[in-house]
Design a protein around this motif. Structure first.
Motif, PDB file in Angstrom:
ATOM      1  N   PHE A 152      -3.111   4.156   6.409  1.00  0.00           N
ATOM      2  CA  PHE A 152      -2.784   2.917   5.690  1.00  0.00           C
ATOM      3  C   PHE A 152      -1.619   3.016   4.860  1.00  0.00           C
ATOM      4  O   PHE A 152      -1.134   3.722   4.462  1.00  0.00           O
ATOM      5  N   GLU A 158      -1.409   1.365  -5.064  1.00  0.00           N
ATOM      6  CA  GLU A 158      -0.776   0.033  -4.690  1.00  0.00           C
ATOM      7  C   GLU A 158       0.720  -0.156  -5.404  1.00  0.00           C
ATOM      8  O   GLU A 158       0.828   0.259  -6.730  1.00  0.00           O
ATOM      9  N   VAL A 199       0.865  -1.165  -0.026  1.00  0.00           N
ATOM     10  CA  VAL A 199      -0.086  -0.016   0.081  1.00  0.00           C
ATOM     11  C   VAL A 199       0.962   1.291  -0.219  1.00  0.00           C
ATOM     12  O   VAL A 199       1.687   1.357   0.768  1.00  0.00           O
ATOM     13  N   GLU A 250       1.203  -5.941   1.381  1.00  0.00           N
ATOM     14  CA  GLU A 250      -0.190  -6.682   1.682  1.00  0.00           C
ATOM     15  C   GLU A 250      -0.079  -8.164   1.273  1.00  0.00           C
ATOM     16  O   GLU A 250      -0.928  -9.061   1.227  1.00  0.00           O
ATOM     17  N   LEU A 261     -11.422   5.457   0.204  1.00  0.00           N
ATOM     18  CA  LEU A 261     -10.433   4.210   0.111  1.00  0.00           C
ATOM     19  C   LEU A 261      -9.424   4.092  -1.166  1.00  0.00           C
ATOM     20  O   LEU A 261      -8.577   3.400  -1.616  1.00  0.00           O
ATOM     21  N   ASN A 263      -6.386  -9.563  -2.664  1.00  0.00           N
ATOM     22  CA  ASN A 263      -5.931  -8.993  -3.741  1.00  0.00           C
ATOM     23  C   ASN A 263      -5.777 -10.271  -5.004  1.00  0.00           C
ATOM     24  O   ASN A 263      -5.373 -11.263  -4.749  1.00  0.00           O
ATOM     25  N   ASP A 265     -12.242  -2.889  -5.326  1.00  0.00           N
ATOM     26  CA  ASP A 265     -11.745  -1.762  -6.273  1.00  0.00           C
ATOM     27  C   ASP A 265     -11.008  -2.710  -7.322  1.00  0.00           C
ATOM     28  O   ASP A 265     -11.053  -3.754  -7.488  1.00  0.00           O
ATOM     29  N   SER A 282      -9.573  -5.796  -5.979  1.00  0.00           N
ATOM     30  CA  SER A 282      -9.484  -6.436  -4.506  1.00  0.00           C
ATOM     31  C   SER A 282     -10.866  -6.873  -4.156  1.00  0.00           C
ATOM     32  O   SER A 282     -11.838  -6.117  -4.807  1.00  0.00           O
ATOM     33  N   TYR A 300     -12.205   2.419  -6.199  1.00  0.00           N
ATOM     34  CA  TYR A 300     -13.132   1.479  -5.321  1.00  0.00           C
ATOM     35  C   TYR A 300     -14.643   2.030  -6.213  1.00  0.00           C
ATOM     36  O   TYR A 300     -14.824   3.045  -6.836  1.00  0.00           O
ATOM     37  N   PHE A 345      -9.848  -8.488   3.131  1.00  0.00           N
ATOM     38  CA  PHE A 345      -9.675  -8.334   1.720  1.00  0.00           C
ATOM     39  C   PHE A 345      -8.815  -9.139   1.110  1.00  0.00           C
ATOM     40  O   PHE A 345      -7.809  -9.738   1.980  1.00  0.00           O
ATOM     41  N   PHE A 375      -6.473  -3.497   6.117  1.00  0.00           N
ATOM     42  CA  PHE A 375      -7.138  -4.539   5.187  1.00  0.00           C
ATOM     43  C   PHE A 375      -7.759  -5.713   5.452  1.00  0.00           C
ATOM     44  O   PHE A 375      -7.810  -6.469   4.295  1.00  0.00           O
ATOM     45  N   SER A 434      -5.115 -10.186   1.922  1.00  0.00           N
ATOM     46  CA  SER A 434      -4.349  -8.999   2.185  1.00  0.00           C
ATOM     47  C   SER A 434      -3.753  -9.375   3.771  1.00  0.00           C
ATOM     48  O   SER A 434      -4.403  -9.611   4.611  1.00  0.00           O
TER      49      SER A 434
END
Length: 267
Positions: free
Chosen positions: A76, A242, A61, A80, A238, A132, A187, A170, A230, A130, A127, A122
């Motif tokens: 954040f 990345e 992140v 991840e 958010l 990825n 997102d 994600s 998102y 979530f 997160f 993640s």
């Protein structure tokens, strides 16, 4: 009488010797030269390839902050986690080679469809819940080649530029309520990324103008920042970047058709 027969015999031997001397010697004929053939890799070629590929991807992140009325300021940042996106690939190539003695030099362009996908939960604390996911759906190579041939067998190395088309998303792994069920895509991001490539292969001429090869390529795709956006119905605050690192490995079987005659006569 005896003297007559002796004289006659001597006369016949003399005539035979003279006749033999008058016969011309048989002329010498030089043997035809032996023709050796050598495979020539020179010329334009087109071909097709297919095989498997895999890509290692690590997400971090890029630090960002949001303010929540209930939770206050949330920072954040951090890694991840990583995953391998793997799958099949197939495509075609076009190129040109020139041969000098046993050395072969060339250039080639290759374009492949791909279906490389993978995911990981993640590990970033904020997160949690979530995961990825990434997918590569296209790969391109633009390379130079140098090789050494033993007749119809060729070993070569290659290097140059590489390009891949990436898609990222994600998704929710823990239910957050009726509006955001498990599997909900939170997102998305996408990019076309350029990098470098090196590879090696072995190729064999299987018939006139046709050859078969096995090739390995490694793509150095570096690190890029990718914007993750998102769904507006979720939490647009958010939206963030990345930092994604990746490389790609490919193993393919290739068949090529070369224009022009592949054999040169040598005496």
């Amino acid at each position: 009488m005896k003297s007559y027969f002796v004289a006659a015999s001597m006369l016949m031997l003399g005539i035979a010797s003279a006749s033999a001397a008058d016969i011309a010697a048989r002329p010498y004929t030089k043997a035809a030269p032996i023709v050796a053939t050598a495979y020539d890799w020179s010329g334009f070629y087109v071909g097709a390839n297919g095989g498997g590929s895999w890509s290692r991807k690590c997400w971090d992140v890029v630090p960002f902050t949001i303010t929540n009325p209930t939770l206050g300021v949330l920072n954040f940042a951090g890694p991840e986690g990583c995953h391998t996106a793997s799958g099949a690939t197939a495509g075609g190539q076009i190129g040109y080679r020139g041969q000098q003695a046993a050395w072969v030099f060339g250039v080639e362009a290759q374009g492949n469809w791909a279906d490389l996908s993978g995911s990981n939960p993640s590990v970033a604390p904020l997160f949690a819940g979530f995961a990825n996911r990434s997918r590569i759906d296209a790969i391109g190579l633009f390379t130079g080649q140098v090789g050494y041939s033993w007749g119809s067998f060729l070993l070569y190395a290659k290097g140059g530029a590489a390009v891949v088309r990436d898609r990222y998303e994600s998704f929710i792994t823990t239910g957050f309520g009726p509006g955001v069920p498990v599997g909900f895509i939170a997102d998305r991001g996408a990019e076309t990324r350029w990098g470098g490539a090196i590879g090696a292969g072995a190729e064999y001429g299987i018939a006139r103008n046709w050859s078969l090869a096995v090739e390995y390529d490694h793509l150095f795709m570096g690190t890029n920042n990718v914007r993750m956006t998102y769904d507006p119905a979720f939490i647009a605050a958010l939206n963030h970047d990345e930092r994604i690192r990746q490389d790609v490995d490919m193993v393919t079987v290739r068949v090529n058709y070369r224009f022009g005659g592949p054999v040169v006569a040598k005496y």
